[in-house]
Write a protein that holds these residues in place. Sequence first.
Motif, short mmCIF file in Angstrom:
data_model
loop_
_atom_site.label_atom_id
_atom_site.label_comp_id
_atom_site.label_asym_id
_atom_site.label_seq_id
_atom_site.Cartn_x
_atom_site.Cartn_y
_atom_site.Cartn_z
N ASN A 288 0.81 -1.22 0.00
CA ASN A 288 0.00 0.00 0.00
C ASN A 288 0.85 1.27 0.00
OD1 ASN A 288 0.94 -0.30 2.61
ND2 ASN A 288 -0.78 0.84 3.46
N ASN A 289 2.20 1.12 0.03
CA ASN A 289 3.05 2.31 0.02
C ASN A 289 4.05 2.31 -1.14
OD1 ASN A 289 4.64 0.25 0.89
ND2 ASN A 289 5.16 1.12 2.88
N ILE A 290 3.82 1.46 -2.13
CA ILE A 290 4.64 1.48 -3.36
C ILE A 290 3.70 1.84 -4.50
CG2 ILE A 290 6.06 0.10 -4.94
CD1 ILE A 290 7.06 -1.51 -2.57
N GLN A 291 4.02 2.92 -5.20
CA GLN A 291 3.01 3.46 -6.12
C GLN A 291 2.72 2.57 -7.33
OE1 GLN A 291 3.59 7.44 -7.65
NE2 GLN A 291 1.63 7.37 -8.73
N HIS A 292 3.78 2.00 -7.91
CA HIS A 292 3.56 1.32 -9.19
C HIS A 292 3.72 -0.20 -9.08
CE1 HIS A 292 3.15 5.06 -11.36
NE2 HIS A 292 4.18 5.52 -10.69
N LEU A 293 3.06 -0.89 -9.98
CA LEU A 293 3.14 -2.35 -10.04
C LEU A 293 3.28 -2.75 -11.50
CD1 LEU A 293 2.91 -5.17 -8.75
CD2 LEU A 293 0.44 -4.96 -8.91
N GLN A 294 4.38 -3.44 -11.79
CA GLN A 294 4.68 -3.79 -13.18
C GLN A 294 4.45 -5.28 -13.42
OE1 GLN A 294 8.75 -4.30 -15.64
NE2 GLN A 294 8.58 -2.32 -14.63
N ALA A 295 3.71 -5.58 -14.48
CA ALA A 295 3.56 -6.98 -14.88
C ALA A 295 4.71 -7.32 -15.82
CB ALA A 295 2.22 -7.18 -15.59
N SER A 296 5.27 -8.51 -15.65
CA SER A 296 6.44 -8.91 -16.43
C SER A 296 5.99 -9.60 -17.72
CB SER A 296 7.31 -9.86 -15.60
OG SER A 296 8.33 -10.40 -16.38
N ILE A 297 5.61 -8.79 -18.69
CA ILE A 297 5.08 -9.34 -19.95
C ILE A 297 6.14 -10.18 -20.68
CG2 ILE A 297 5.61 -7.30 -21.34
CD1 ILE A 297 2.84 -7.69 -22.67
N LEU A 298 7.40 -9.85 -20.42
CA LEU A 298 8.51 -10.60 -21.02
C LEU A 298 8.50 -12.07 -20.59
CD1 LEU A 298 11.31 -9.95 -22.56
CD2 LEU A 298 12.30 -9.95 -20.28
N THR A 299 8.08 -12.34 -19.36
CA THR A 299 8.06 -13.74 -18.90
C THR A 299 6.68 -14.38 -19.01
OG1 THR A 299 7.85 -12.92 -16.63
CG2 THR A 299 10.02 -13.65 -17.29
N VAL A 300 5.60 -13.59 -18.87
CA VAL A 300 4.27 -14.23 -18.86
C VAL A 300 3.53 -14.13 -20.18
CG1 VAL A 300 4.03 -13.92 -16.36
CG2 VAL A 300 3.02 -12.23 -17.90
N GLY A 301 4.02 -13.28 -21.09
CA GLY A 301 3.40 -13.20 -22.42
C GLY A 301 2.25 -12.21 -22.49
N LYS A 302 1.77 -12.06 -23.73
CA LYS A 302 0.80 -11.00 -24.03
C LYS A 302 -0.52 -11.13 -23.25
CE LYS A 302 -2.00 -9.39 -27.87
NZ LYS A 302 -2.35 -9.51 -29.29
N GLU A 303 -1.17 -12.29 -23.34
CA GLU A 303 -2.52 -12.41 -22.76
C GLU A 303 -2.51 -12.23 -21.25
OE1 GLU A 303 -1.30 -14.42 -25.08
OE2 GLU A 303 -2.61 -13.82 -26.75
N THR A 304 -1.57 -12.90 -20.59
CA THR A 304 -1.52 -12.78 -19.13
C THR A 304 -1.10 -11.36 -18.73
OG1 THR A 304 -0.93 -15.10 -19.07
CG2 THR A 304 -0.60 -13.89 -17.04
#
Length: 361
Positions: A288-304
């Motif tokens: 709740n105190n870290i502003q951003h959250l990045q999804a790792s599209i490089l490892t999980v791919g486009k759809e996920t």
Amino acid sequence: MVLKDIYRKAFDLTPLTFDEGLSLYTRAPLEELMFVANRVRQAHNTGKTVGWMIDRNVNITNICFSQCSFCNFCRKKGSTEGYVTSTEEYKQKIDELFSLGGDQLLLQGGMNPELGLDFYTDLFRNLKNMYPSLKLHSLGPPEIVYLAKKEKLSYAGVLSKLVEAGLDSLPGAGAEILSDRVRKIVSPAKATTGEWLGVMEEAHRLNLPTSATMMYGHVETPGERIEHLVLLRDLQDKKPFGHYGFITFIPWPFQDMGTELLLKQGIRSSYTANGYIRMIAISRIMLNNIQHLQASILTVGKETGMLSLHAGADDLGSVMIEENVVSAAGSSNRFNAAEMQEIIKEAGFAPLRRDQKYEPY
Ligand code: SF4
């Protein structure tokens, strides 16, 4: 524990306890977890904007004494496949990076026993002299711990010298799972949990922008994943007011192809797309105190990757012109700048190119 009571706490951005986090992570239906995470995402990052960037990962050397059992990239000292990247190679890679519109290098390990602090400060100075507008997002806590021991300096001493030489921000590399039980199994020669957190605490004190990561899906328990999030949140709470601290958190799953963990210990990646969405959602709720959250599209791919944007993520990271570590263990996703923006639009969001500090580019 009643799930609805925990949801209410999450909506108010009240820090959840370890038990509440574990309860949500292991018991909440996925659609409810996504709904709560989305609301929390809107509290941190209002609107439909999703960040992306262009950078290039260059490995300084592939020689590494650490020999982590999930790493398919490193070579032992003396190996005929070992290398240290030359100035000419940097020039060719940076020229290509600039021609594709990027200006940042993600420079990473291994921990080559023949390279000391002077090597890194000379390298950073040399690169900045040749390319003054280049940004260096480089090394990570394990390298800082290693250099501090080798040079008999404090973490602050090593970081200050690297910043003076041109380091712009410190990646949260080498966090894996912040549990010494897990680290003893997957990366026994690398920084301990306390050391990793200690380096980040100093980086935050020096106001060096940092990121936090998690590499999960190997030998850890669900509780150890939640504990990892709690440790990051507690450290972020300690950062001096107005300092960058952790700008973002990036979880990605263990890639098992050809790794010692798979070949010698029979440990496969437990990755599933559903599991990744759960991990993204619980991360958004717990941190709740870290502003951003990045999804790792490089490892999980486009759809996920697209689905992650509906579970709390507000960023898809870099198009990553070159990447050698996770790709050496089986990850094969690659997207160019146009594709990245299309993916974000297709998921129903508005792409925003950003820099490493998550400011519009
Ligand atoms: S993951 Fe990093 S520290 Fe571990 S062996 Fe590979 S290069 Fe070395």
